[in-house]
Design an enzyme around this catalytic site. Structure first.
Site, short mmCIF file in Angstrom:
data_model
loop_
_atom_site.label_atom_id
_atom_site.label_comp_id
_atom_site.label_asym_id
_atom_site.label_seq_id
_atom_site.Cartn_x
_atom_site.Cartn_y
_atom_site.Cartn_z
N GLU A 65 19.98 54.24 63.80
CA GLU A 65 19.83 53.51 65.06
C GLU A 65 19.36 54.40 66.22
OE1 GLU A 65 22.74 51.08 62.59
OE2 GLU A 65 22.55 53.21 63.13
N PHE A 127 36.59 43.66 62.48
CA PHE A 127 35.74 44.62 61.77
C PHE A 127 34.41 44.79 62.51
CE2 PHE A 127 32.45 45.38 58.47
CZ PHE A 127 32.85 46.66 58.09
N GLN A 128 34.05 46.03 62.79
CA GLN A 128 32.81 46.40 63.48
C GLN A 128 32.70 45.74 64.86
OE1 GLN A 128 29.45 45.93 60.76
NE2 GLN A 128 29.81 48.02 60.01
N LYS A 177 27.80 36.41 66.57
CA LYS A 177 27.25 35.80 65.36
C LYS A 177 27.39 34.29 65.34
CE LYS A 177 27.08 36.73 60.39
NZ LYS A 177 27.65 37.57 59.28
N MET A 488 16.73 77.27 73.56
CA MET A 488 17.03 77.27 74.98
C MET A 488 18.46 77.75 75.23
SD MET A 488 15.59 76.88 77.87
CE MET A 488 14.17 75.81 77.72
#
Length: 578
Positions: A65, A127-128, A177, A488
Site C-alpha cells: 500500500e 477484525f481489521q 462495507k 545523508m
C-alpha cells in the site's frame, strides 16, 4: 502498456443505472474522468473492486500500500489531476498513511478510498478495524466517512474535486462495507466542490498595486518560484514576467522545473543543499517576489537570517501560508498564474537590474557546482547523474527516493520543464522513488522517458514494486547510487556526531542488479568510469524496466550545505566548513 481509457461522461442518460453503493463509487470516478487507479485488494474494499470489474478504468495492483499511494501521488504530480489510490481497512489503510502525509506536505492531489468494517461494527474493535478518518484527519485536506449509500457517489466526486481545486492536497473517503454493498439507484453527479468552497483566484487589487510599487523601487529584486507555480500551471506566466523585467529566478526544491534551469536568469534552487549563488541571492535581495511557497525550514534555514534586508511579497492560493513562517510585507492571495499576471500588469517601471545581475553572475563563478574526478578512485555520483542527463531528452521525468542521491539528482540534472521533477520534499519519505516512477510512467507521454535515481537504503524499502513494472511492461530505468550507507545520515554523523556511524552502515546490501533480474527486470552494474556511458546506453535501450546498481564513492558528500537552522549566506562547501 496500452489500455482503453475512461472519458468524461457528461451524458448520464447513456450510462447504465447504478444498483449499489459500490457501483456509485465507481460511477463517480468515471464521471470525473479517471483513467488509472492504484490499489491493493482486501476484504472491506472488495465490493468496490467487484464494481470495477466491468469498468473501462485501468486498475494497477501494486505490491504494497505504500507503493499504491506513492504511485498515485506521482501520477497526480505529472498530470495535475488527482491520483486515485485504494486499500482495504485496518492495515491496508494504515499502510497508506506515509504517502498521504507526503501528499499533504507537498500539496499533491491524491484521493484515497479505503474500505471499512460495516457501520454496525465500527467502534467494536472488529477484525481489521481502524479509525481511518481519525488517523488521517490531520494529514488530509478533507476526509469523509461515507455513511449513506445514496450519497456515497457524490461524496467521492466531492473528494476528487476538493483534491484538485484551490490548494491541492490529499482527500480520503472511508467506505463501510455495508454501504458499498447496499442497494441504491442514486446516480452520482459530476465531481464538484461544495458551494461554500470558493478559493480566491484574483488578489486584492490595492495589495497588488502596493506590492508593485515596492518591486519597482528595488535594486536587488529576486523571484522565488515555489511548487505552487507548477501546481497552478503558471510557468508560462512566470517566464513572461521574469524575462520582461530581467529579474533573476530562484526556485524552491518543489519548484524545480518551474523555470528553465538553462536560462541565464535562473539561479536554480535554494535551501539547505541549494546552489551557493541561489542562497546568496536570497540573502542579499532587497525585494523578494515569492510565489507558491510555504517558506519551510529546509529553504529558509534560520528565519531570523533569511533575506534580512528584503521586502517580502508573498503570493499564495492559501491565505494560511501568508506570514506563517516568514513575515510578508505584502500578501497576495490568489491563483499563481492569475496573480503573476495581475502583478505584471501593475508593475509600470521595471527595476534596473544590470548591476544586480552582474553580481549574481559573479556568485555563479565563485560558487559553481563542481567536483573532482580521480579515475583511479571510486565513482563520483555527480558524474553519473550528469551522464544520464546527457543521454536523455529534456522532457525526461526524474523520480527519486530521499537522501544524498536525491540532492545529487536535483543539483546535477538540468531541469527545463515543469512536472519533470517528482520527489518527496516536506515529508522526506524514503522508498518514494520506484513506485513514483510507476505512477509517472503511466501519466507520461508515450515518447517521454522516466528515470529513477535511488539510494541503496531507499531502494530497499520499496523495490518489490519492480514486480509491478515487470508485470505491466513499464519502461522505467532505475539508477541505484549505491554507497552502502544511509548516506545523508552518515554525512551528518561525520559533520555533527564526531564520525560515529551508528546504524548507518549498509554493507549488508544485496546485489541489486541480480535482485532486479530475480524480479524479471534487466540488471546492470557499474563500478568504473569507463563502464558508465555504455551501461547507461544499454539500460536506456531496454524496452521495459531495468535497474543499474551504480557503486559510488562511499565517502562522497552533498555540498553546498546550510546546517539546520543556519544562515543561508554562510553555506559550507566542504566538511571542515561545518
Amino acid at each position: 502498456m496500452s489500455s482503453e481509457h475512461a472519458v468524461q461522461r457528461d451524458d448520464e442518460e447513456r450510462q447504465e443505472p447504478v444498483t449499489s453503493g459500490a457501483e456509485s463509487v465507481v460511477r463517480a470516478l468515471e464521471n470525473a474522468g479517471v483513467e488509472y487507479l492504484f490499489g491493493v485488494q482486501g476484504g472491506a474494499i472488495m465490493p468496490v473492486y467487484d464494481a470495477l470489474y466491468d469498468s473501462e478504468m485501468t486498475h494497477v495492483t501494486m505490491a504494497h500500500e505504500q507503493g499504491v499511494v506513492h504511485a498515485a501521488d506521482a501520477y497526480g504530480i505529472v498530470t495535475g489531476e488527482p491520483g486515485i489510490c485504494m486499500a482495504t481497512s485496518g492495515p491496508g489503510a494504515t499502510n497508506l498513511v506515509t504517502g498521504i502525509a507526503d501528499a499533504d506536505m507537498d500539496s499533491d492531489p491524491v484521493v484515497a478510498l479505503t474500505g471499512q468494517v460495516p457501520t454496525d461494527f465500527v467502534g467494536s474493535d472488529a477484525f481489521q478495524e481502524t479509525d481511518t478518518t481519525g488517523v488521517t484527519r490531520p494529514i488530509t485536506k478533507e476526509n469523509y466517512f461515507a455513511a449513506d449509500e445514496d450519497a456515497v457517489g457524490d461524496t467521492v466526486g466531492e473528494a476528487f474535486a476538493m483534491a484538485a481545486r484551490g490548494r491541492q492536497g490529499p482527500t480520503l473517503v472511508d467506505l463501510p462495507k455495508d454501504v458499498t454493498n447496499a442497494d441504491t439507484d442514486a446516480q452520482p453527479g459530476p465531481a464538484e466542490t461544495p458551494a461554500t468552497y470558493q478559493p480566491a483566484e484574483r488578489a486584492d487589487e490595492r495589495a497588488v498595486e502596493r506590492a508593485a510599487k515596492a518591486f519597482e523601487r528595488a535594486e536587488r529584486p529576486v523571484i522565488l518560484a515555489g511548487g505552487g507555480i507548477i501546481k497552478g500551471d503558471a510557468s508560462d506566466e512566470l517566464y513572461e514576467f521574469a524575462t520582461t523585467h530581467d529579474v533573476p529566478v530562484v526556485t524552491t526544491m518543489p519548484g524545480i522545473g518551474a523555470f528553465p534551469e538553462d536560462h541565464e536568469l535562473c539561479l536554480e534552487w535554494a535551501g539547505m543543499h541549494g546552489t551557493g549563488y541561489a542562497n546568496m541571492a536570497l540573502t542579499m535581495t532587497d525585494c523578494m517576489f515569492a510565489v507558491g511557497t510555504r517558506f519551510d525550514d529546509r529553504l529558509t534555514g534560520g528565519v531570523e537570517t533569511f533575506a534580512p534586508d528584503a521586502e517580502i511579497i508573498h503570493a499564495d492560493i492559501d491565505p494560511a501560508e501568508i506570514s506563517k513562517n516568514v513575515e510578508a510585507d505584502y500578501g497576495l492571495v490568489g491563483d499563481a498564474a492569475v496573480v503573476i499576471e495581475q502583478f505584471g500588469a501593475a508593475v509600470a517601471d521595471s527595476p534596473d537590474t544590470d548591476e544586480w545581475l552582474n553580481q549574481c553572475e559573479q556568485w555563479e563563478a565563485e560558487y559553481p557546482l563542481d567536483y573532482y574526478i580521480d579515475e583511479d578512485a571510486p565513482l563520483r555520483p555527480e558524474f553519473v547523474v550528469e551522464a544520464v542527463d546527457a543521454a536523455t531528452a529534456d522532457d525526461t521525468i526524474v523520480t527519486t527516493g530521499v537522501g544524498q542521491h536525491q540532492m545529487w539528482a536535483c543539483q546535477y540534472w538540468t531541469f527545463t520543464e515543469p512536472r519533470t521533477w517528482v520527489s518527496s520534499h516536506g515529508l522526506g519519505a524514503m522508498g518514494y522513488g520506484v513506485p513514483a516512477a510507476i505512477g509517472a510512467r503511466l501519466a507520461a507521454a508515450d515518447d517521454q522517458s522516466v528515470i529513477c535515481f535511488d539510494g541503496d537504503g531507499s531502494f530497499l524499502m520499496t523495490c518489490q514494486e519492480l514486480t509491478v513494472a515487470v508485470r505491466e511492461e513499464l519502461d522505467i530505468t532505475v539508477f541505484v547510487l549505491n554507497n552502502e550507507y544511509i548516506g545523508m545520515v552518515r554525512q551528518w554523523q561525520d559533520g555533527f556526531f564526531e564520525g560515529r556511524h551508528m546504524a548507518s552502515d549498509y554493507n549488508w546490501m544485496p546485489e541489486f542488479d541480480v535482485l532486479a533480474e530475480a524480479f524479471g527486470a534487466s540488471g546492470y552494474r557499474i563500478d568504473e568510469y569507463d563502464e558508465v556511458e555504455d551501461t547507461i546506453e544499454a539500460a536506456l535501450a531496454e524496452d521495459g524496466p531495468s535497474v543499474v546498481d551504480v557503486h559510488i564513492d562511499p565517502e562522497a558528500d552533498v555540498f553546498p550545505m546550510v546546517p539546520s537552522g543556519g544562515d543561508n549566506g554562510l553555506f559550507a562547501l566542504r566538511g571542515d566548513h561545518l
